[in-house]
Enzyme design. Structure first.
Site, PDB file in Angstrom:
ATOM      1  N   PRO A   3      -2.524 -12.147  10.191  1.00  0.00           N
ATOM      2  CA  PRO A   3      -2.857 -11.998  11.618  1.00  0.00           C
ATOM      3  C   PRO A   3      -3.026 -10.523  11.946  1.00  0.00           C
ATOM      4  O   PRO A   3      -2.377  -9.669  11.333  1.00  0.00           O
ATOM      5  CB  PRO A   3      -1.619 -12.559  12.329  1.00  0.00           C
ATOM      6  CG  PRO A   3      -0.515 -12.458  11.336  1.00  0.00           C
ATOM      7  CD  PRO A   3      -1.156 -12.600   9.977  1.00  0.00           C
ATOM      8  N   ASP A   4      -3.902 -10.216  12.906  1.00  0.00           N
ATOM      9  CA  ASP A   4      -4.040  -8.827  13.350  1.00  0.00           C
ATOM     10  C   ASP A   4      -3.030  -8.601  14.478  1.00  0.00           C
ATOM     11  O   ASP A   4      -3.206  -9.082  15.596  1.00  0.00           O
ATOM     12  CB  ASP A   4      -5.474  -8.547  13.808  1.00  0.00           C
ATOM     13  CG  ASP A   4      -5.689  -7.046  13.976  1.00  0.00           C
ATOM     14  OD1 ASP A   4      -4.842  -6.381  14.594  1.00  0.00           O
ATOM     15  OD2 ASP A   4      -6.701  -6.536  13.449  1.00  0.00           O
ATOM     16  N   ILE A   5      -1.971  -7.877  14.156  1.00  0.00           N
ATOM     17  CA  ILE A   5      -0.855  -7.687  15.096  1.00  0.00           C
ATOM     18  C   ILE A   5      -1.316  -6.901  16.325  1.00  0.00           C
ATOM     19  O   ILE A   5      -1.060  -7.285  17.472  1.00  0.00           O
ATOM     20  CB  ILE A   5       0.304  -6.949  14.388  1.00  0.00           C
ATOM     21  CG1 ILE A   5       0.790  -7.800  13.216  1.00  0.00           C
ATOM     22  CG2 ILE A   5       1.443  -6.648  15.346  1.00  0.00           C
ATOM     23  CD1 ILE A   5       1.578  -7.052  12.173  1.00  0.00           C
TER      24      ILE A   5
ATOM     25  N   LYS B 119     -10.878  -4.241  19.145  1.00  0.00           N
ATOM     26  CA  LYS B 119      -9.496  -4.724  19.288  1.00  0.00           C
ATOM     27  C   LYS B 119      -8.975  -4.558  20.718  1.00  0.00           C
ATOM     28  O   LYS B 119      -7.795  -4.766  20.977  1.00  0.00           O
ATOM     29  CB  LYS B 119      -8.564  -3.995  18.304  1.00  0.00           C
ATOM     30  CG  LYS B 119      -8.909  -4.213  16.834  1.00  0.00           C
ATOM     31  CD  LYS B 119      -7.758  -3.837  15.917  1.00  0.00           C
ATOM     32  CE  LYS B 119      -8.197  -3.882  14.459  1.00  0.00           C
ATOM     33  NZ  LYS B 119      -7.060  -3.914  13.521  1.00  0.00           N
TER      34      LYS B 119
ATOM     35  N   PHE C 126      -4.253   2.916  14.918  1.00  0.00           N
ATOM     36  CA  PHE C 126      -4.564   3.955  13.947  1.00  0.00           C
ATOM     37  C   PHE C 126      -5.703   3.453  13.080  1.00  0.00           C
ATOM     38  O   PHE C 126      -5.748   2.261  12.760  1.00  0.00           O
ATOM     39  CB  PHE C 126      -3.346   4.275  13.062  1.00  0.00           C
ATOM     40  CG  PHE C 126      -2.475   5.347  13.649  1.00  0.00           C
ATOM     41  CD1 PHE C 126      -1.707   5.091  14.763  1.00  0.00           C
ATOM     42  CD2 PHE C 126      -2.442   6.619  13.098  1.00  0.00           C
ATOM     43  CE1 PHE C 126      -0.907   6.083  15.332  1.00  0.00           C
ATOM     44  CE2 PHE C 126      -1.656   7.629  13.646  1.00  0.00           C
ATOM     45  CZ  PHE C 126      -0.886   7.355  14.764  1.00  0.00           C
TER      46      PHE C 126
ATOM     47  N   ASP D 226      -3.980  -6.521   4.875  1.00  0.00           N
ATOM     48  CA  ASP D 226      -4.976  -7.395   5.510  1.00  0.00           C
ATOM     49  C   ASP D 226      -4.848  -8.833   5.020  1.00  0.00           C
ATOM     50  O   ASP D 226      -5.149  -9.768   5.742  1.00  0.00           O
ATOM     51  CB  ASP D 226      -6.391  -6.872   5.199  1.00  0.00           C
ATOM     52  CG  ASP D 226      -6.673  -5.579   5.949  1.00  0.00           C
ATOM     53  OD1 ASP D 226      -6.121  -5.416   7.054  1.00  0.00           O
ATOM     54  OD2 ASP D 226      -7.418  -4.730   5.418  1.00  0.00           O
TER      55      ASP D 226
ATOM     56  N   LYS E 253       9.269 -16.609 -10.885  1.00  0.00           N
ATOM     57  CA  LYS E 253       8.443 -15.511 -11.398  1.00  0.00           C
ATOM     58  C   LYS E 253       7.250 -16.080 -12.177  1.00  0.00           C
ATOM     59  O   LYS E 253       7.421 -16.951 -13.041  1.00  0.00           O
ATOM     60  CB  LYS E 253       9.293 -14.630 -12.311  1.00  0.00           C
ATOM     61  CG  LYS E 253       8.544 -13.431 -12.829  1.00  0.00           C
ATOM     62  CD  LYS E 253       9.392 -12.582 -13.740  1.00  0.00           C
ATOM     63  CE  LYS E 253       8.506 -11.549 -14.416  1.00  0.00           C
ATOM     64  NZ  LYS E 253       9.157 -10.907 -15.528  1.00  0.00           N
TER      65      LYS E 253
ATOM     66  N   LYS F 234     -13.234  -0.082  16.128  1.00  0.00           N
ATOM     67  CA  LYS F 234     -11.934  -0.778  16.285  1.00  0.00           C
ATOM     68  C   LYS F 234     -11.379  -0.636  17.687  1.00  0.00           C
ATOM     69  O   LYS F 234     -10.768  -1.556  18.232  1.00  0.00           O
ATOM     70  CB  LYS F 234     -10.904  -0.190  15.303  1.00  0.00           C
ATOM     71  CG  LYS F 234     -10.966  -0.831  13.949  1.00  0.00           C
ATOM     72  CD  LYS F 234     -10.051  -0.158  12.974  1.00  0.00           C
ATOM     73  CE  LYS F 234     -10.683  -0.270  11.604  1.00  0.00           C
ATOM     74  NZ  LYS F 234     -10.019   0.493  10.592  1.00  0.00           N
TER      75      LYS F 234
ATOM     76  N   ASN G 211       0.847  -1.200   0.000  1.00  0.00           N
ATOM     77  CA  ASN G 211       0.000   0.000   0.000  1.00  0.00           C
ATOM     78  C   ASN G 211       0.882   1.249   0.000  1.00  0.00           C
ATOM     79  O   ASN G 211       2.103   1.153  -0.008  1.00  0.00           O
ATOM     80  CB  ASN G 211      -0.944  -0.021   1.213  1.00  0.00           C
ATOM     81  CG  ASN G 211      -0.163  -0.122   2.501  1.00  0.00           C
ATOM     82  OD1 ASN G 211       0.577   0.770   2.865  1.00  0.00           O
ATOM     83  ND2 ASN G 211      -0.301  -1.267   3.192  1.00  0.00           N
TER      84      ASN G 211
HETATM   85  O1  C5P Z   1      -8.382  -3.302  11.070  1.00  0.00           O
HETATM   86  P1  C5P Z   1      -7.571  -2.201  10.518  1.00  0.00           P
HETATM   87  O2  C5P Z   1      -6.491  -2.654   9.566  1.00  0.00           O
HETATM   88  O3  C5P Z   1      -8.325  -1.075   9.923  1.00  0.00           O
HETATM   89  O4  C5P Z   1      -6.863  -1.587  11.834  1.00  0.00           O
HETATM   90  C1  C5P Z   1      -5.898  -0.609  11.771  1.00  0.00           C
HETATM   91  C2  C5P Z   1      -5.020  -0.693  12.967  1.00  0.00           C
HETATM   92  O5  C5P Z   1      -4.663  -2.045  13.234  1.00  0.00           O
HETATM   93  C3  C5P Z   1      -3.700   0.009  12.759  1.00  0.00           C
HETATM   94  O6  C5P Z   1      -3.264   0.456  14.020  1.00  0.00           O
HETATM   95  C4  C5P Z   1      -2.802  -1.095  12.214  1.00  0.00           C
HETATM   96  O7  C5P Z   1      -1.425  -0.831  12.461  1.00  0.00           O
HETATM   97  C5  C5P Z   1      -3.283  -2.291  12.983  1.00  0.00           C
HETATM   98  N1  C5P Z   1      -3.219  -3.569  12.256  1.00  0.00           N
HETATM   99  C6  C5P Z   1      -2.359  -4.557  12.676  1.00  0.00           C
HETATM  100  N2  C5P Z   1      -2.357  -5.761  12.037  1.00  0.00           N
HETATM  101  C7  C5P Z   1      -3.154  -5.993  10.978  1.00  0.00           C
HETATM  102  C8  C5P Z   1      -4.025  -4.997  10.528  1.00  0.00           C
HETATM  103  C9  C5P Z   1      -4.026  -3.785  11.172  1.00  0.00           C
HETATM  104  O8  C5P Z   1      -1.617  -4.332  13.621  1.00  0.00           O
HETATM  105  N3  C5P Z   1      -3.125  -7.160  10.376  1.00  0.00           N
END
Ligand code: C5P
Length: 430
Positions: free
Chosen positions: A324-326, A365, A347, A296, A306, A361, A227
């Site tokens: 994974p959502d960190i 979260k 953020f 995501d 390639k 969020k 991105n």
């Molecule tokens: O769910 P979303 O991507 O909109 O959430 C944004 C927040 O979650 C940001 O703080 C981003 O750094 C964190 N995030 C993360 N891991 C992911 C997706 C988002 O830590 N896989």
């Protein structure tokens, strides 16, 4: 209850139309038990009489640097040593420029150089003057020099313009000063002492981990999904955290930015690597700020070679799987008291329903705070040097909304970090 009883505050006033608001601020401070000495520039006296402040504070107002009578009373060095906080409201563009270059041509600028007390500046000016690159550069310089900038408010201005540059209302400035004195970092330093020492910085003793930049999710050895994140906001926060005395670890995706001095950086490429690096630091992190734009999804399978364009194939379907959502992983409640959950800040970069999504969020979260910004506006957000955000903080069921006006990411990083650390310290106490 305010924490202002007997606090020694210098209220500096420079020459702007908003100077009248400082009379209300002086009154609020005195009512709350603070000892206030007012210092006015010549310009300020064109807008409001020193006598007004003398009547409100019960002390003669300081207006001259080389006045034998005043020096025989409380001389300028004595005044500089006396102060526990110097707040200048309003701070004009001219005063910002003079402070940024270390001028000491009048009493107020001399005090700022001579005092070891923290100096907080409340810039107030026409919105175009505030946006001017010279003012923004001075704002950046001032934060690097250790001044704290109080974000100007937005709205209709005395000159008829609309935008950022208004002096915040006296009540807002009062609550800023009150939070500053309430935060425990300050109590530990010189508040109870008669011998002023430099204030302890907000971040001293704190370990702050920040994620920044994009992740890149490979498709094959030469292609990836990513991105437009530039990493500027996360890097600005890291620099601000070092300025506040914290031990700062940055976990950064690929960006073209220099690592701020004093920051330890782990470079990663993918979300999985970012998660691994964050988890390693979880038990030694007090404050976790997730500023990275994490992809995501990633490719379910990364091709070894390639991927070749097929002559007979007009479409290519990629199968993606969720990353994974960190942040959510770091923010999970923990039962192990040896590995407490860090204070977690997220953020929310959104293109629509920014505030709703951000608050969702924040709760979903399990975060302590979230910074919402509208990335559909190209003048702010991804890649831009500026940003305009709304900070939401959460204490139990209670969510507090705090909009910050548009400014450079450097200044905003410093303001955000200040607010986050004051909130963090308050949460620790309760
Ligand atoms: O769910 P979303 O991507 O909109 O959430 C944004 C927040 O979650 C940001 O703080 C981003 O750094 C964190 N995030 C993360 N891991 C992911 C997706 C988002 O830590 N896989």
């Amino acid at each position: 209850m305010t924490g202002l009883i007997n606090k020694r505050i210098i209220l500096g006033i420079s020459g702007g139309i908003a100077a009248y608001k400082s009379a209300f601020l002086a009154r609020l401070l005195v009512k709350a038990g603070a000892k206030v000495n007012v210092v006015m520039t010549q310009g300020a006296q064109a807008f409001i009489q020193p006598l007004t402040f003398q009547a409100l504070t019960g002390h003669p107002v300081h207006t001259h640097l080389l006045n034998p009578e005043a020096e025989a009373g409380m001389g300028h060095i004595e005044l500089a040593r006396w102060a526990e906080l110097i707040i200048i409201a309003p701070t004009t563009a001219d005063l910002m420029a003079r402070l940024a270059t270390g001028h000491a041509g009048d009493l107020l600028t001399t005090l700022c150089l001579a005092s070891k007390a923290p100096v907080h500046l409340a810039p107030a000016m026409n919105q175009a003057m505030w946006q001017h690159p010279a003012t923004q550069r001075n704002a950046q310089l001032l934060t690097e020099l250790g001044y704290t900038l109080i974000p100007p408010a937005e709205g209709e201005q005395a000159c008829g313009d609309v935008g950022a540059g208004r002096l915040p209302e006296p009540e807002t400035l009062f609550s800023w000063i009150d939070s500053f004195f309430k935060s425990s970092f300050f109590k530990n330093s010189f508040v109870e002492s008669n011998q002023p020492e430099p204030a302890k910085k907000l971040g001293e003793g704190l370990r702050i981990t920040i994620t920044a930049g994009p992740t890149q999710e490979p498709l094959d050895p030469v292609r990836y999904l990513s991105n437009h994140s530039s990493g500027k906001m996360g890097y600005a926060l890291a620099a601000a955290a070092v300025e506040q005395g914290a031990t700062v670890k940055l976990i950064s995706g690929p960006v073209n930015l220099a690592i701020p001095d004093g920051v330890h950086c782990t470079h990663i490429t993918t979300a999985a690597q970012m998660l691994e690096a964050c988890e390693k630091l979880r038990s030694t992190t007090d404050v976790f700020i997730a500023c990275a734009a994490v992809a995501d999804y990633r490719a379910e399978a990364v091709a070894d070679q390639k991927m070749k364009k097929q002559a007979n194939q007009d479409e290519l379907i990629l199968k993606l799987v969720k990353n994974p959502d960190i942040l959510a992983t770091m923010a999970q409640a923990t039962v192990d008291t040896h590995k407490p959950r860090p204070f977690c800040v997220g953020f929310a970069a959104e293109t629509q329903q920014v505030e709703d999504y951000a608050q969702d969020k924040l709760v979903r979260k399990n975060l302590d705070a979230i910074v919402a910004n509208d990335v559909s506006d190209s003048s702010i957000g991804f890649g831009s040097d500026e940003n305009r955000v709304i900070l939401f903080t959460r204490a139990g069921e209670c969510i507090h909304r705090d909009p910050l006006p548009q400014s450079s990411k450097g200044v905003l990083g410093q303001q955000l970090l200040f607010k986050l650390l004051v909130f963090y310290k308050e949460q620790q106490k309760s």
